[in-house]
Motif scaffolding. Structure first.
Motif, PDB file in Angstrom:
ATOM      1  N   ASN A 188       0.661  -1.459  -0.220  1.00  0.00           N
ATOM      2  CA  ASN A 188       0.017   0.474  -0.188  1.00  0.00           C
ATOM      3  C   ASN A 188       0.833   1.066  -0.003  1.00  0.00           C
ATOM      4  OD1 ASN A 188      -3.000  -0.285   0.475  1.00  0.00           O
ATOM      5  ND2 ASN A 188      -2.940  -2.437   1.794  1.00  0.00           N
ATOM      6  N   THR A 206       1.763   1.747  -3.653  1.00  0.00           N
ATOM      7  CA  THR A 206       0.782   2.302  -4.464  1.00  0.00           C
ATOM      8  C   THR A 206       0.460   3.690  -4.032  1.00  0.00           C
ATOM      9  OG1 THR A 206      -0.874   1.616  -2.699  1.00  0.00           O
ATOM     10  CG2 THR A 206      -0.433   0.073  -4.685  1.00  0.00           C
ATOM     11  N   SER A 253      -4.244   4.014  -7.014  1.00  0.00           N
ATOM     12  CA  SER A 253      -5.583   2.800  -6.170  1.00  0.00           C
ATOM     13  C   SER A 253      -4.714   1.065  -6.336  1.00  0.00           C
ATOM     14  CB  SER A 253      -6.720   3.182  -6.119  1.00  0.00           C
ATOM     15  OG  SER A 253      -6.922   2.195  -7.831  1.00  0.00           O
ATOM     16  N   PRO A 254      -4.853   0.992  -5.053  1.00  0.00           N
ATOM     17  CA  PRO A 254      -4.400  -0.503  -4.981  1.00  0.00           C
ATOM     18  C   PRO A 254      -4.828  -1.324  -6.555  1.00  0.00           C
ATOM     19  CG  PRO A 254      -5.320   0.362  -2.995  1.00  0.00           C
ATOM     20  CD  PRO A 254      -5.982   1.340  -3.572  1.00  0.00           C
ATOM     21  N   GLU A 255      -6.577  -0.722  -6.982  1.00  0.00           N
ATOM     22  CA  GLU A 255      -6.968  -1.496  -7.804  1.00  0.00           C
ATOM     23  C   GLU A 255      -6.429  -0.707  -9.342  1.00  0.00           C
ATOM     24  OE1 GLU A 255      -9.041  -0.631  -5.416  1.00  0.00           O
ATOM     25  OE2 GLU A 255      -8.947  -1.995  -4.454  1.00  0.00           O
ATOM     26  N   LEU A 315      -5.912   2.726   0.592  1.00  0.00           N
ATOM     27  CA  LEU A 315      -5.581   1.167   1.668  1.00  0.00           C
ATOM     28  C   LEU A 315      -6.186   0.125   0.773  1.00  0.00           C
ATOM     29  CD1 LEU A 315      -5.298   2.034   5.301  1.00  0.00           C
ATOM     30  CD2 LEU A 315      -3.168   1.839   3.182  1.00  0.00           C
ATOM     31  N   ILE A 336      -6.696  -4.368  -1.130  1.00  0.00           N
ATOM     32  CA  ILE A 336      -6.109  -4.871  -1.480  1.00  0.00           C
ATOM     33  C   ILE A 336      -6.599  -5.976  -3.024  1.00  0.00           C
ATOM     34  CG2 ILE A 336      -5.584  -8.359  -0.863  1.00  0.00           C
ATOM     35  CD1 ILE A 336      -6.528  -7.009   1.486  1.00  0.00           C
ATOM     36  N   ASN A 337      -5.346  -5.811  -3.586  1.00  0.00           N
ATOM     37  CA  ASN A 337      -5.465  -6.255  -5.213  1.00  0.00           C
ATOM     38  C   ASN A 337      -5.726  -7.142  -5.062  1.00  0.00           C
ATOM     39  OD1 ASN A 337      -3.416  -6.997  -5.907  1.00  0.00           O
ATOM     40  ND2 ASN A 337      -2.902  -4.408  -6.710  1.00  0.00           N
ATOM     41  N   GLN A 349      -2.272  -8.989  -4.449  1.00  0.00           N
ATOM     42  CA  GLN A 349      -1.744  -9.590  -3.699  1.00  0.00           C
ATOM     43  C   GLN A 349      -2.545 -10.122  -2.707  1.00  0.00           C
ATOM     44  OE1 GLN A 349      -2.827  -5.217  -2.516  1.00  0.00           O
ATOM     45  NE2 GLN A 349      -1.167  -4.098  -2.836  1.00  0.00           N
TER      46      GLN A 349
END
Length: 152
Positions: free
Chosen positions: A39, A42, A48-50, A130, A132-133, A136
């Motif tokens: 994170n 990113t 963003s995480p995506e 913050l 999770i993709n 990850q």
């Protein structure tokens, strides 16, 4: 994404119950540290995480001395002092604390807040920090599998 997390949790719970509480805490801490690092990266990339780029800062942003701000947003916010990673027997947590939590929440969700205390209000654009993709999730799953098989 929530479905993926639920599936991962359903799959991992029986495996994790085979570990001692101290081993689960250590594993959760290592997962949390890994997520914090991802994170932070990113946030440094201003995405963003995506992987979606954040809306850029307006050019009117000046620092306390009146100079135009340059460099990435939230440089201090992503430091380990503000972004904590903790592991418990049941969960891994990555979170902002204190004043940093309020600032991060406003920007993450795109809320209205004061630019300066008691000053003008501004509708901040949403800049997710913050999360999770998919990549990850796969790394977490592989890491946990490696840890569990190494202790068995």
């Amino acid at each position: 994404m929530a479905d993926d997390l639920e599936r991962l949790e359903d799959w991992l719970v029986p495996l994790l119950h085979k570990l001692e509480p101290a081993q689960r805490r250590q594993l959760a801490r290592e997962v949390a540290l890994s997520l914090r690092k991802a994170n932070q990266q990113t946030m440094a990339a201003q995405t963003s995480p995506e992987g979606e780029a954040w809306e850029p800062r307006k050019h009117r942003a000046h620092d306390a001395r009146g100079k135009l701000r340059q460099g990435p947003m939230f440089r201090k916010l992503r430091n380990a002092r503000n972004l904590k990673a903790r592991g418990f027997a049941n969960e891994a947590v990555v979170q902002f604390l204190g004043r940093a939590e309020r600032i991060a929440r406003v920007h993450h969700l795109g809320l209205r807040d004061f630019v300066n205390p008691g000053g003008a209000e501004y509708d901040y654009p949403a800049r997710p920090m913050l999360g999770i993709n998919e990549h990850q999730l796969e790394e977490i799953r592989d890491f946990i599998l490696e840890s569990i098989t190494a202790t068995s």
